[in-house]
Enzyme design. Structure first.
Site, PDB file in Angstrom:
ATOM      1  N   GLU A   1      12.488  -1.722  -8.210  1.00  0.00           N
ATOM      2  CA  GLU A   1      12.375  -2.521  -7.162  1.00  0.00           C
ATOM      3  C   GLU A   1      11.717  -3.504  -7.793  1.00  0.00           C
ATOM      4  O   GLU A   1      11.757  -3.546  -8.617  1.00  0.00           O
ATOM      5  CB  GLU A   1      10.885  -2.188  -7.189  1.00  0.00           C
ATOM      6  CG  GLU A   1      10.709  -2.564  -4.962  1.00  0.00           C
ATOM      7  CD  GLU A   1       9.520  -2.660  -4.300  1.00  0.00           C
ATOM      8  OE1 GLU A   1       8.306  -1.866  -5.506  1.00  0.00           O
ATOM      9  OE2 GLU A   1       9.168  -3.413  -3.432  1.00  0.00           O
TER      10      GLU A   1
ATOM     11  N   ASN B   1      13.047  -7.477   1.097  1.00  0.00           N
ATOM     12  CA  ASN B   1      12.946  -7.177  -0.358  1.00  0.00           C
ATOM     13  C   ASN B   1      13.961  -5.207  -0.591  1.00  0.00           C
ATOM     14  O   ASN B   1      14.430  -4.680  -0.010  1.00  0.00           O
ATOM     15  CB  ASN B   1      11.599  -6.053  -0.506  1.00  0.00           C
ATOM     16  CG  ASN B   1      11.030  -5.730  -1.069  1.00  0.00           C
ATOM     17  OD1 ASN B   1      12.232  -5.068  -2.153  1.00  0.00           O
ATOM     18  ND2 ASN B   1       9.279  -5.210  -2.184  1.00  0.00           N
TER      19      ASN B   1
ATOM     20  N   LYS C   1      14.407  -3.526   2.822  1.00  0.00           N
ATOM     21  CA  LYS C   1      12.875  -2.347   2.770  1.00  0.00           C
ATOM     22  C   LYS C   1      12.238  -1.684   4.546  1.00  0.00           C
ATOM     23  O   LYS C   1      12.329  -2.695   4.830  1.00  0.00           O
ATOM     24  CB  LYS C   1      11.919  -2.747   1.616  1.00  0.00           C
ATOM     25  CG  LYS C   1      10.523  -1.558   1.351  1.00  0.00           C
ATOM     26  CD  LYS C   1       9.922  -2.323   0.514  1.00  0.00           C
ATOM     27  CE  LYS C   1       8.495  -1.254  -0.007  1.00  0.00           C
ATOM     28  NZ  LYS C   1       8.081  -1.341  -1.489  1.00  0.00           N
TER      29      LYS C   1
ATOM     30  N   GLU D   1       2.631  -7.564   0.977  1.00  0.00           N
ATOM     31  CA  GLU D   1       4.126  -7.730   1.082  1.00  0.00           C
ATOM     32  C   GLU D   1       4.896  -7.949   2.515  1.00  0.00           C
ATOM     33  O   GLU D   1       6.148  -8.649   2.954  1.00  0.00           O
ATOM     34  CB  GLU D   1       5.364  -6.246   0.769  1.00  0.00           C
ATOM     35  CG  GLU D   1       4.912  -5.838  -0.568  1.00  0.00           C
ATOM     36  CD  GLU D   1       5.943  -3.905  -0.811  1.00  0.00           C
ATOM     37  OE1 GLU D   1       7.112  -4.351  -0.230  1.00  0.00           O
ATOM     38  OE2 GLU D   1       5.652  -3.296  -1.107  1.00  0.00           O
TER      39      GLU D   1
ATOM     40  N   CYS E   1      10.659   2.165  -3.009  1.00  0.00           N
ATOM     41  CA  CYS E   1       8.740   2.092  -3.325  1.00  0.00           C
ATOM     42  C   CYS E   1       8.224   2.559  -2.112  1.00  0.00           C
ATOM     43  O   CYS E   1       7.987   4.101  -1.977  1.00  0.00           O
ATOM     44  CB  CYS E   1       8.600   0.762  -3.747  1.00  0.00           C
ATOM     45  SG  CYS E   1       6.803   1.176  -4.529  1.00  0.00           S
TER      46      CYS E   1
ATOM     47  N   ASN F   1       7.209   0.037  -7.755  1.00  0.00           N
ATOM     48  CA  ASN F   1       5.966  -0.709  -8.057  1.00  0.00           C
ATOM     49  C   ASN F   1       4.742  -0.381  -8.066  1.00  0.00           C
ATOM     50  O   ASN F   1       4.789  -0.785  -6.602  1.00  0.00           O
ATOM     51  CB  ASN F   1       6.184  -2.037  -7.816  1.00  0.00           C
ATOM     52  CG  ASN F   1       7.350  -2.759  -9.089  1.00  0.00           C
ATOM     53  OD1 ASN F   1       6.929  -3.435 -10.286  1.00  0.00           O
ATOM     54  ND2 ASN F   1       8.178  -3.191  -8.804  1.00  0.00           N
TER      55      ASN F   1
HETATM   56  N1  CDT Z   1       5.911  -1.971  -3.698  1.00  0.00           N
HETATM   57  C1  CDT Z   1       4.685  -0.647  -3.322  1.00  0.00           C
HETATM   58  O1  CDT Z   1       5.835  -0.555  -2.114  1.00  0.00           O
HETATM   59  N2  CDT Z   1       3.882  -0.335  -3.994  1.00  0.00           N
HETATM   60  C2  CDT Z   1       2.982   0.448  -2.382  1.00  0.00           C
HETATM   61  C3  CDT Z   1       2.004   0.729  -2.830  1.00  0.00           C
HETATM   62  C4  CDT Z   1       0.732   0.549  -1.412  1.00  0.00           C
HETATM   63  S1  CDT Z   1      -0.453   0.360  -1.372  1.00  0.00           S
HETATM   64  C5  CDT Z   1      -1.162  -0.763  -1.342  1.00  0.00           C
HETATM   65  C6  CDT Z   1       3.305   2.425  -2.905  1.00  0.00           C
HETATM   66  O2  CDT Z   1       3.533   3.133  -1.745  1.00  0.00           O
HETATM   67  O3  CDT Z   1       4.227   2.304  -4.566  1.00  0.00           O
END
Ligand code: CDT
Length: 293
Positions: A36, A99, A116, A135, A161, A186
């Site tokens: 991502e 995204n 996304k 985000e 993600c 990420n």
């Molecule tokens: N990039 C992304 O979606 N990361 C989220 C972090 C969640 S914590 C706010 C994930 O679900 O891995």
């Protein structure tokens, strides 16, 4: 993929992607999943107020100028790939930011895009934190649904993600015939919303990916951007997961690293014909609340 720092240029990052693509090709890979927002640092951890500040992280055009060398190399090698990036488009005079991931075929053609849908975090900074997760500030919710794409190797679906934590993501793609789910992520090692032991971050990642594979009889190709970006640590654990739910390859490092597996798409057919034969066993008359508020 190891960390990308704020000071790293697009050219440096794309060179790293190309090096990994070449290694994958040398091992016989026909498809590659990149993470991502693979071209920059995971910028939603930072607070920016104006588009002038955050537009530096976005790409315009597909391929954007920065992506061109990757697209060209992949086409020369005949390797298809998934790439996550921050997309800025202007339509009818209105600017949108998503995204996004793109799926590029082995012949260099763009097979499709995914934007996304499950955007985690907040729009406004929580404050008094080491880092934020903004985000919802920088991206609109994706407007393309969960499409799947016919490729020369089978039908592929894409998500990004946080989407992986939602079983609906994969079930919709599976109902649309996906045999392979590609996704980049990420994931910070620390949960800013509530204290959580670090090991759970990795466990919940595996749990989501392995159950998605098994419950839909499909392969998962999941690529993390990981390590510490300017000191902000993210989990690794890029993995290839068989339709049985078994992880067949897993990254060992927090640096650029290629993992490969020879994925037989028919391996999961028995699952789709037996326990998860959707046509025979789903009971949609009892699933109403899933699509109600
Ligand atoms: N990039 C992304 O979606 N990361 C989220 C972090 C969640 S914590 C706010 C994930 O679900 O891995």
């Amino acid at each position: 993929m190891g960390p990308v720092h704020l000071a790293d240029t697009r050219q440096q990052v794309v060179s790293r992607l190309i090096e990994m693509l070449r290694e994958a090709h040398a091992r016989g890979a026909g498809w590659v999943t990149f993470p991502e927002l693979a071209l920059t640092t995971f910028f939603p951890r930072y607070v920016y107020d104006s588009p002038e500040e955050y537009d530096v992280f976005f790409e315009t055009g597909l391929p954007s100028p920065a992506m061109v060398p990757l697209f060209e190399t992949a086409k020369d090698l005949g390797v298809g790939f998934y790439l996550g990036y921050a997309e800025k488009i202007t339509e009818d005079g209105v600017t949108h930011r998503f995204n996004t991931s793109v799926l590029v075929g082995p012949d260099g053609s763009i097979l499709g895009k995914y934007r996304k849908i499950h955007l985690p975090g907040t729009k406004d900074p929580i404050g008094d934190l080491e880092f934020e997760h903004l985000e919802k500030r920088y991206f609109e919710v994706g407007d393309l649904g969960f499409p799947t794409f016919a490729t020369p190797s089978g039908r592929f679906g894409m998500c990004i993600c946080n989407d992986r934590r939602w079983p609906e993501t994969f079930r919709v793609m599976a109902l649309r015939g996906a045999e392979v789910f590609m996704l980049g992520y990420n994931t910070p090692t620390r949960n800013i919303h509530h204290p959580e032991p670090a090991h759970l971050r990795d466990f919940h990642n595996r749990l989501s990916l392995e159950s998605a594979a098994y419950q839909n009889g499909a392969w998962v190709m999941a690529a993390a951007k990981c390590g510490a970006e300017d000191g902000f640590a993210m989990i690794g654990g890029s993995a290839i997961i068989a339709p049985t739910g078994e992880t067949v390859a897993r990254a060992a490092s927090e640096d650029d690293e290629v993992i490969t597996h020879n994925c037989d798409l028919d391996f999961g057919a028995y699952i789709r014909r037996s326990v998860f034969d959707f046509a025979r066993h789903r009971r949609i008359e009892h699933y109403g609340p899933i699509t109600e508020q």
